[in-house]
Design a protein around this motif. Sequence first.
Motif, short mmCIF file in Angstrom:
data_model
loop_
_atom_site.label_atom_id
_atom_site.label_comp_id
_atom_site.label_asym_id
_atom_site.label_seq_id
_atom_site.Cartn_x
_atom_site.Cartn_y
_atom_site.Cartn_z
N LEU A 205 0.83 -1.21 0.00
CA LEU A 205 0.00 0.00 0.00
C LEU A 205 0.86 1.26 0.00
O LEU A 205 0.47 2.27 -0.58
N ALA A 206 2.02 1.18 0.64
CA ALA A 206 2.90 2.35 0.71
C ALA A 206 3.43 2.75 -0.66
O ALA A 206 3.77 3.92 -0.88
N CYS A 207 3.49 1.80 -1.59
CA CYS A 207 4.05 2.11 -2.91
C CYS A 207 2.99 2.61 -3.90
O CYS A 207 3.32 3.00 -5.01
N LEU A 208 1.71 2.60 -3.49
CA LEU A 208 0.66 3.01 -4.42
C LEU A 208 0.70 4.52 -4.67
O LEU A 208 1.02 5.30 -3.77
N PRO A 209 0.34 4.96 -5.87
CA PRO A 209 0.25 6.40 -6.12
C PRO A 209 -0.94 7.00 -5.38
O PRO A 209 -1.88 6.28 -5.01
N ALA A 210 -0.92 8.31 -5.18
CA ALA A 210 -2.01 8.97 -4.46
C ALA A 210 -3.34 8.76 -5.16
O ALA A 210 -4.40 8.72 -4.51
N ALA A 211 -3.31 8.60 -6.47
CA ALA A 211 -4.55 8.38 -7.23
C ALA A 211 -4.95 6.91 -7.26
O ALA A 211 -5.97 6.56 -7.85
N GLY A 212 -4.16 6.05 -6.62
CA GLY A 212 -4.44 4.63 -6.63
C GLY A 212 -5.48 4.24 -5.59
O GLY A 212 -6.10 5.10 -4.94
N LEU A 213 -5.66 2.94 -5.43
CA LEU A 213 -6.68 2.43 -4.51
C LEU A 213 -6.12 1.28 -3.69
O LEU A 213 -5.52 0.35 -4.24
N ALA A 214 -6.33 1.33 -2.38
CA ALA A 214 -5.98 0.24 -1.48
C ALA A 214 -7.27 -0.45 -1.04
O ALA A 214 -8.21 0.21 -0.60
N VAL A 215 -7.33 -1.75 -1.19
CA VAL A 215 -8.51 -2.53 -0.81
C VAL A 215 -8.13 -3.45 0.34
O VAL A 215 -7.23 -4.28 0.21
N VAL A 216 -8.82 -3.30 1.48
CA VAL A 216 -8.47 -4.04 2.69
C VAL A 216 -9.74 -4.52 3.39
O VAL A 216 -10.84 -4.04 3.12
N SER A 217 -9.57 -5.46 4.31
CA SER A 217 -10.70 -5.97 5.07
C SER A 217 -11.13 -4.97 6.14
O SER A 217 -10.29 -4.45 6.89
N ALA A 218 -12.43 -4.73 6.22
CA ALA A 218 -12.95 -3.77 7.20
C ALA A 218 -12.76 -4.25 8.63
O ALA A 218 -12.69 -3.44 9.56
N SER A 219 -12.66 -5.55 8.84
CA SER A 219 -12.58 -6.09 10.20
C SER A 219 -11.17 -6.55 10.56
O SER A 219 -10.98 -7.23 11.58
N ASP A 220 -10.17 -6.18 9.76
CA ASP A 220 -8.82 -6.63 10.06
C ASP A 220 -8.31 -6.00 11.36
O ASP A 220 -8.53 -4.81 11.62
N ASP A 221 -7.65 -6.79 12.18
CA ASP A 221 -7.12 -6.29 13.45
C ASP A 221 -6.14 -5.14 13.26
O ASP A 221 -5.94 -4.34 14.18
N PHE A 222 -5.51 -5.09 12.10
CA PHE A 222 -4.48 -4.09 11.86
C PHE A 222 -4.91 -3.10 10.77
O PHE A 222 -4.07 -2.56 10.05
N LEU A 223 -6.19 -2.84 10.71
CA LEU A 223 -6.71 -1.91 9.70
C LEU A 223 -6.04 -0.54 9.80
O LEU A 223 -5.69 0.06 8.78
N ASP A 224 -5.84 -0.04 11.02
CA ASP A 224 -5.21 1.27 11.17
C ASP A 224 -3.80 1.28 10.61
O ASP A 224 -3.38 2.25 9.94
N VAL A 225 -3.03 0.22 10.88
CA VAL A 225 -1.67 0.14 10.36
C VAL A 225 -1.67 0.16 8.84
O VAL A 225 -0.87 0.87 8.21
#
Length: 320
Positions: A205-225
């Motif tokens: 996710l850190a390498c994505l461009p600002a215009a990109g999209l990160a898709v993650v699980s809403a219930s992941d224990d480490f969502l904030d990270v």
Amino acid sequence: MPRLSAREVARICDGMVTGDPGAECGGFGADTRSLPADSAFVAIRSGHAHVPEAFAAGAPFALVERADCLPAGASAVVVGDVTAALGLLAAHVRSGLGARVVGITGSVGKTLTKDFIAAALSSGMKVHASPRNFNNDWGMPLTVLSCPDDAQALVVELGARGPGEIARLCRIVRPHVGVITGIGTSHIEFFGSREGIARSKSELLACLPAAGLAVVSASDDFLDVLAESTSARVATVGPGGHVGAERVDLDESGHAVAILRAGPGVKVQVRLPLPGRPLVRNAAMAVRVAMELGVGAEEAAAGIAGAKPTGWRMETTQFG
């Protein structure tokens, strides 16, 4: 990929040509049992023992770390580290691709999610995706090197056995969309803790461009990270997320049939091509990625229903 001569490969990889510098290939392969026609052979580790088989199969030249494995008269590019050279080649080819790139990682479900995303996108785009679970320092570059020039989407799986590996792969493939299936305990001995795994997976996710999209699980224990690691937009999938299932039923085969809330005012029915209620979340991730790249939710759902998942995953066999 464009055709490359041994001379050009040597220049890209800082290698040395032995034999004919004008020998050309239209691709690269690392398995002599299934070496594509017109492909140079990449001798990864014990692959050096199979170099003669590669030339017998028609390889125009080989990428090797030593020349003593070559048959008489064979052409090759000799480099210090074949895996590193493969990464340089893939980065070179990636720079010429017009495809949108989707990268997928996570502790579990990477390969099936890759299969779902590739199937969803195939409803409206020409897609190239990682075969099987080619997700490491040689598998991912080989995926890039086999990508057709006219592909509109490239879907790659990214694995890691330690910090920094995903970042290294991302520098090669430069994804526009990043998907993290979830943070578990796989290979925790190399990361020290689940938080260590989360931080390593978030390298995608850190390498994505600002215009990109990160898709993650809403219930992941480490969502904030995960969310804090990127400047891209973040889409959460699952209960309470931006995308999620309003209803999940099982058909007579045990395959889930779900009604997905795919966006504001967008609902779609998705039938999974294999058993497993929890895999609805993976399918929802695929629908969200497809919509990001311009494929409609209905088309994406139809693609997922017809997906051909990689072998040995949720296969059922009846005896007697």
